[in-house]
Scaffold this motif. Structure first.
Motif, PDB file in Angstrom:
ATOM      1  N   HIS A  57       0.831  -1.205   0.000  1.00 43.21           N
ATOM      2  CA  HIS A  57       0.000   0.000   0.000  1.00 43.21           C
ATOM      3  C   HIS A  57       0.864   1.252   0.000  1.00 43.21           C
ATOM      4  O   HIS A  57       0.522   2.260  -0.620  1.00 43.21           O
ATOM      5  CB  HIS A  57      -0.915   0.006   1.221  1.00 43.21           C
ATOM      6  CG  HIS A  57      -2.045  -0.965   1.138  1.00 43.21           C
ATOM      7  ND1 HIS A  57      -2.933  -1.170   2.178  1.00 43.21           N
ATOM      8  CD2 HIS A  57      -2.444  -1.806   0.138  1.00 43.21           C
ATOM      9  CE1 HIS A  57      -3.825  -2.080   1.825  1.00 43.21           C
ATOM     10  NE2 HIS A  57      -3.545  -2.488   0.595  1.00 43.21           N
ATOM     11  N   PHE A  76      -7.213  -5.556  -0.956  1.00 42.71           N
ATOM     12  CA  PHE A  76      -6.532  -6.800  -0.603  1.00 42.71           C
ATOM     13  C   PHE A  76      -5.246  -6.932  -1.420  1.00 42.71           C
ATOM     14  O   PHE A  76      -5.242  -6.751  -2.637  1.00 42.71           O
ATOM     15  CB  PHE A  76      -7.466  -7.979  -0.892  1.00 42.71           C
ATOM     16  CG  PHE A  76      -6.898  -9.323  -0.569  1.00 42.71           C
ATOM     17  CD1 PHE A  76      -6.934  -9.821   0.724  1.00 42.71           C
ATOM     18  CD2 PHE A  76      -6.333 -10.109  -1.565  1.00 42.71           C
ATOM     19  CE1 PHE A  76      -6.422 -11.075   1.032  1.00 42.71           C
ATOM     20  CE2 PHE A  76      -5.821 -11.360  -1.281  1.00 42.71           C
ATOM     21  CZ  PHE A  76      -5.859 -11.851   0.022  1.00 42.71           C
ATOM     22  N   GLY A 105     -10.517  -8.534  -6.221  1.00 46.02           N
ATOM     23  CA  GLY A 105      -9.597  -7.639  -5.540  1.00 46.02           C
ATOM     24  C   GLY A 105      -8.944  -6.679  -6.520  1.00 46.02           C
ATOM     25  O   GLY A 105      -9.623  -5.999  -7.302  1.00 46.02           O
ATOM     26  N   ALA A 184      -2.827  -7.160   7.467  1.00 52.82           N
ATOM     27  CA  ALA A 184      -4.073  -7.660   6.880  1.00 52.82           C
ATOM     28  C   ALA A 184      -5.268  -7.291   7.741  1.00 52.82           C
ATOM     29  O   ALA A 184      -6.275  -6.769   7.256  1.00 52.82           O
ATOM     30  CB  ALA A 184      -3.997  -9.174   6.704  1.00 52.82           C
ATOM     31  N   GLU A 188      -6.625  -4.269   5.405  1.00 51.67           N
ATOM     32  CA  GLU A 188      -7.319  -4.867   4.279  1.00 51.67           C
ATOM     33  C   GLU A 188      -8.800  -5.034   4.628  1.00 51.67           C
ATOM     34  O   GLU A 188      -9.142  -5.197   5.797  1.00 51.67           O
ATOM     35  CB  GLU A 188      -6.695  -6.223   3.910  1.00 51.67           C
ATOM     36  CG  GLU A 188      -5.286  -6.093   3.365  1.00 51.67           C
ATOM     37  CD  GLU A 188      -4.689  -7.424   2.946  1.00 51.67           C
ATOM     38  OE1 GLU A 188      -3.919  -7.442   1.980  1.00 51.67           O
ATOM     39  OE2 GLU A 188      -4.985  -8.450   3.597  1.00 51.67           O
TER      40      GLU A 188
END
Length: 265
Positions: A57, A76, A105, A184, A188
């Motif tokens: 990210h 994701f 995703g 995560a 996410e």
């Protein structure tokens, strides 16, 4: 590159990432320094990574099967183990195949399959707006991306024509989501992770509808965990598909490949 010969900016980034607990601080620092547009951007990126944001990210991309796949906040991040699902699909597909990527995703699977085959008729869908925006960027000129729940947004003429159905569905049991790494768990979307009480809720929904969308002899490929694989096989078989489990010890990946028989009505 040794730290003694590293530029001052790189050395400072390595130090900051190490202090934040990043295990691969040197490698991550090189990627961040290379991606930063200037000192202000570099400082912001280091701050984000030190705060626990996924490296992908922070960079704005993830590597998947040799491709740079655009990702961003709330999307994701494609896992390396999912390359095993891709490899199974490549072995079964033909150039020009009709392909659907559910729970797409970022669109990494569809993009990589199209890159491998040269051309496909590709449709992808996801319920998350951020994922759809990202997938449209990654699949521009390659396929169509539809926003909605599983099969619901797909064009009706695809029914009975899909040769390869990719479904990297969420399969983490609800009670286990809290055990995931913070990258995560926090950054996410939960809808991309949580598969319900036993992790198979979304798989069941896909299995129920897949026979209506697959072409005779078409294949559904679903990633799951080793412990869930027997129940996944049973579920798919109940809906008339012929399942088999393939495993990669190297990637710690388990994929169920389910084929629609030629005579299934």
């Amino acid at each position: 590159m040794s730290l003694s010969s590293a530029p001052p900016a790189l050395s400072a980034v390595v130090t900051a990432l190490r202090s934040a607990g990043c295990v691969f601080a040197e490698d991550e620092a090189e990627l961040i320094v290379a991606a930063a547009a200037g000192p202000a951007a570099l400082a912001a990126m280091v701050e984000q990574r030190a705060a626990g944001h996924p490296l992908e990210h922070v960079l704005g991309w993830a590597e998947f099967d040799g491709l740079r796949i655009a990702v961003g906040p709330g999307v994701f991040v494609p896992r390396r183990r999912t390359e095993f699902l891709l490899h199974q699909a490549v072995a079964l597909a033909r150039p020009g195949a009709v392909v659907v990527d559910l729970c797409c995703g970022s669109g990494a699977l569809g993009a990589a399959l199209a890159a491998r085959l040269g051309r496909v008729e590709l449709h992808a869908s996801d319920v998350e707006p951020a994922a759809v925006r990202c997938a449209r960027r990654n699949l521009a000129g390659t396929g169509e991306v539809h926003r909605g729940d599983l099969f619901a947004p797909l064009p009706r003429p695809l029914r009975g024509r899909v040769e390869i159905l990719l479904a990297n569905v969420p399969y983490v049991p609800t009670d286990d989501v809290g055990l995931l790494p913070p990258e995560a768990r926090i950054h996410e979307p939960r809808v991309a992770l949580d598969g319900g009480p036993d992790g198979l809720d979304v798989l069941r929904r896909v299995a129920a509808e897949a026979p209506h969308w697959l072409a005779p002899g078409g294949h559904l490929l679903i990633e799951t965990s080793e412990r869930q694989a027997p129940r996944a096989e049973e579920t798919l078989a109940r809906h008339g598909l012929i399942p088999r489990v393939v495993v990669s010890d190297e990637l710690y990946a388990t994929v169920v490949v389910a084929t629609r028989p030629e005579g299934l009505g």
